[in-house]
Scaffold this motif. Structure first.
Motif, PDB file in Angstrom:
ATOM      1  N   THR A 265       3.637 -12.527 -15.182  1.00  0.00           N
ATOM      2  CA  THR A 265       2.990 -12.880 -14.394  1.00  0.00           C
ATOM      3  C   THR A 265       2.542 -12.003 -13.372  1.00  0.00           C
ATOM      4  OG1 THR A 265       3.999 -15.006 -14.376  1.00  0.00           O
ATOM      5  CG2 THR A 265       2.683 -14.569 -12.272  1.00  0.00           C
ATOM      6  N   LEU A 266       1.170 -11.819 -13.017  1.00  0.00           N
ATOM      7  CA  LEU A 266       0.441 -10.902 -12.170  1.00  0.00           C
ATOM      8  C   LEU A 266       0.108 -11.793 -10.997  1.00  0.00           C
ATOM      9  CD1 LEU A 266      -0.473  -8.089 -10.965  1.00  0.00           C
ATOM     10  CD2 LEU A 266      -2.336  -8.439 -12.260  1.00  0.00           C
ATOM     11  N   THR A 267       0.388 -11.389  -9.752  1.00  0.00           N
ATOM     12  CA  THR A 267      -0.060 -12.094  -8.818  1.00  0.00           C
ATOM     13  C   THR A 267      -0.971 -11.291  -7.603  1.00  0.00           C
ATOM     14  OG1 THR A 267       1.624 -13.896  -8.671  1.00  0.00           O
ATOM     15  CG2 THR A 267       0.159 -13.644  -6.489  1.00  0.00           C
ATOM     16  N   LEU A 268      -2.286 -11.820  -7.386  1.00  0.00           N
ATOM     17  CA  LEU A 268      -3.059 -10.750  -6.495  1.00  0.00           C
ATOM     18  C   LEU A 268      -3.055 -11.592  -5.289  1.00  0.00           C
ATOM     19  CD1 LEU A 268      -6.115  -9.633  -8.992  1.00  0.00           C
ATOM     20  CD2 LEU A 268      -3.733  -8.575  -8.505  1.00  0.00           C
ATOM     21  N   ASP A 269      -2.018 -11.380  -4.295  1.00  0.00           N
ATOM     22  CA  ASP A 269      -1.787 -12.051  -3.251  1.00  0.00           C
ATOM     23  C   ASP A 269      -2.769 -11.731  -1.942  1.00  0.00           C
ATOM     24  OD1 ASP A 269      -1.021 -13.988  -1.351  1.00  0.00           O
ATOM     25  OD2 ASP A 269       1.263 -12.920  -1.192  1.00  0.00           O
ATOM     26  N   LYS A 270      -3.998 -12.159  -2.034  1.00  0.00           N
ATOM     27  CA  LYS A 270      -4.807 -11.849  -0.738  1.00  0.00           C
ATOM     28  C   LYS A 270      -4.995 -10.231  -0.531  1.00  0.00           C
ATOM     29  CE  LYS A 270      -4.073 -15.744   1.942  1.00  0.00           C
ATOM     30  NZ  LYS A 270      -3.105 -16.532   0.926  1.00  0.00           N
ATOM     31  N   CYS A 271      -5.098  -9.459  -1.797  1.00  0.00           N
ATOM     32  CA  CYS A 271      -5.318  -8.151  -1.936  1.00  0.00           C
ATOM     33  C   CYS A 271      -6.949  -7.719  -1.928  1.00  0.00           C
ATOM     34  CB  CYS A 271      -4.488  -7.821  -2.728  1.00  0.00           C
ATOM     35  SG  CYS A 271      -4.937  -8.167  -4.578  1.00  0.00           S
TER      36      CYS A 271
ATOM     37  N   GLN B  89       0.906  -1.414  -0.034  1.00  0.00           N
ATOM     38  CA  GLN B  89       0.139  -0.011  -0.083  1.00  0.00           C
ATOM     39  C   GLN B  89       0.937   1.178   0.091  1.00  0.00           C
ATOM     40  OE1 GLN B  89      -3.686  -0.901   0.240  1.00  0.00           O
ATOM     41  NE2 GLN B  89      -3.444   1.230  -1.054  1.00  0.00           N
ATOM     42  N   SER B  90       1.845   1.005   0.803  1.00  0.00           N
ATOM     43  CA  SER B  90       2.761   2.450   0.814  1.00  0.00           C
ATOM     44  C   SER B  90       3.422   2.791  -0.499  1.00  0.00           C
ATOM     45  CB  SER B  90       4.067   2.131   1.917  1.00  0.00           C
ATOM     46  OG  SER B  90       4.612   1.249   1.609  1.00  0.00           O
TER      47      SER B  90
ATOM     48  N   PRO C 143      -0.534  -9.070   0.423  1.00  0.00           N
ATOM     49  CA  PRO C 143      -1.648  -9.150   1.311  1.00  0.00           C
ATOM     50  C   PRO C 143      -2.084  -7.711   1.892  1.00  0.00           C
ATOM     51  CG  PRO C 143      -0.231 -10.895   1.489  1.00  0.00           C
ATOM     52  CD  PRO C 143       0.538 -10.032   0.636  1.00  0.00           C
ATOM     53  N   GLY C 144      -3.041  -7.505   1.907  1.00  0.00           N
ATOM     54  CA  GLY C 144      -3.780  -6.174   2.458  1.00  0.00           C
ATOM     55  C   GLY C 144      -3.870  -5.065   1.767  1.00  0.00           C
ATOM     56  N   THR C 145      -3.224  -5.243   0.363  1.00  0.00           N
ATOM     57  CA  THR C 145      -3.188  -3.887  -0.418  1.00  0.00           C
ATOM     58  C   THR C 145      -4.514  -3.863  -0.898  1.00  0.00           C
ATOM     59  OG1 THR C 145      -0.907  -4.184  -0.858  1.00  0.00           O
ATOM     60  CG2 THR C 145      -2.014  -3.011  -2.279  1.00  0.00           C
ATOM     61  N   THR C 146      -5.217  -2.577  -1.125  1.00  0.00           N
ATOM     62  CA  THR C 146      -6.210  -2.274  -1.634  1.00  0.00           C
ATOM     63  C   THR C 146      -6.151  -1.489  -2.801  1.00  0.00           C
ATOM     64  OG1 THR C 146      -7.503  -2.377   0.623  1.00  0.00           O
ATOM     65  CG2 THR C 146      -8.668  -1.233  -1.420  1.00  0.00           C
TER      66      THR C 146
END
Length: 350
Positions: free
Chosen positions: A83-89, A44-45, A67-70
């Motif tokens: 490759t793009l990974t959406l890791d628990k975002c 996020q930062s 993870p946790g990024t919105t």
């Protein structure tokens, strides 16, 4: 190009324009452009406020949203071998778009209501769980594979070659025809997208189900009307009027038909099919546009489908008819959050 192809091309262009309009927000574009041979994890930062992250022109890269990024939405354009990974975002609009990108892999561990894929080759979408797939909408894809790490559903391959084999080569045009893949009765099902007279997107299967249910109900109502007419003779009609059931005309009224379609919408929504439910509520509103609950219910469908702009319009229409309807205010708030209009949702104190 034939008249039919022209019509389809115009319809697809309009659909894409509507899709972009419905998903407009106050998001801040964040571009990752022309990268090669890099591996980057974004938290996020690293991102601006309300980021809409757009990967463009990248090759042989690995990108991860931690993870946790919105983020508001995710876009991939003209990327190759990446490759793009959406890791628990969290993707607040539940929308990811990929187009003109070859040999790319999407690893998804978050819910996506709509994954739009156009004009790509050899695309792999790997979900952590089947419940994270809302729908995959494709046009002009060559070699699209969908997998689930939880093993709940077998691997699935689709694309122009498979679609032409199933529906006929003359039925599938890579520029104009859209198809939607969803989990239906525990299995992945890919269907052509059609548009109703009210321009709502649906499929032939769903339209046939609706038409069959409507015909069955109409037949039952007509049968009831005939039985009631036969039950009472003209001679004792006045005497029976005070105790007889409502006349057939009332059962066949617009209000009665609107209630029937509303009930169908409720059943579809409870069954986990918000798109079909929205169709039923739309048909009901054509018959009775004063029922505030129809707007509220359709707003709930649009929120499930990742269409906050449409949800906001329906929630406000409901509030206009019934200002004290709590559900409408709640759904308006959710829609405003989806559109990132926090200032509207909670204006600053003076």
């Amino acid at each position: 190009m034939s008249d039919e192809r022209v019509r389809k091309a115009e319809a697809l262009k309009k659909a894409k324009e509507e899709f972009m309009e419905n998903n407009k927000s106050n998001a801040t574009p964040f571009f990752v452009e022309n990268q090669s041979n890099v591996s980057t994890t974004y938290k996020q930062s690293d991102l601006p406020e309300l980021p809409a992250i757009h990967f463009r022109g990248c090759n042989n890269c690995n990108f991860t949203l931690s993870p946790g990024t919105t983020v508001v939405k995710v876009l991939l354009e003209n990327c190759n071998n990446s490759t793009l990974t959406l890791d628990k975002c969290v993707v607040s609009t539940a929308t990811l778009e990929i187009w003109r990108s070859d040999n790319c892999k999407l690893t998804v561990d978050c819910f996506l209501g709509t994954l739009q894929a156009d004009l790509c080759k050899n695309t792999l979408i790997q979900y952590a769980a089947a419940a994270q797939l809302g729908s995959v909408v494709q046009a002009g894809m060559q070699g699209l594979t969908v997998k689930f790490q939880d093993g709940s559903i077998p691997d699935f391959r689709t694309g122009l070659e498979e679609l032409r084999a199933e529906f006929g080569a003359d039925k599938v045009n890579d520029d104009t025809d859209q198809f939607i893949t969803r989990v239906v009765e525990g299995k992945l099902l890919t269907e052509p997208i059609i548009r109703l007279l009210n321009d709502f997107p649906t499929t032939a299967r769903e339209k046939a189900e609706f038409d069959a249910q409507a015909a069955k109900k109409a037949e039952a109502m007509e049968k009831l009307a005939r039985e009631m007419l036969q039950q009472h003779s003209v001679a004792d009609a006045d005497a029976a009027a005070s105790t007889a059931p409502p006349p057939a005309e009332e059962d066949l009224s617009a209000a009665a038909r609107a209630k029937f379609k509303k009930d169908q919408g409720n059943a579809s929504f409870k069954a986990g099919d918000p798109q079909q439910a929205a169709v039923f509520y739309t048909e009901a509103l054509l018959l009775d546009d004063k029922d505030h609950s129809l707007y509220s219910n359709r707003a709930a469908c649009f929120l499930k489908l990742g269409l906050p702009a449409k949800a906001l319009a329906d929630a406000e229409a409901c509030i206009g008819l019934k200002p004290d309807f709590v559900k409408a205010h709640f759904r308006k708030g959710v829609a405003l959050m989806g559109l990132d209009k926090f200032a509207v949702l909670a204006p600053p104190l003076p």
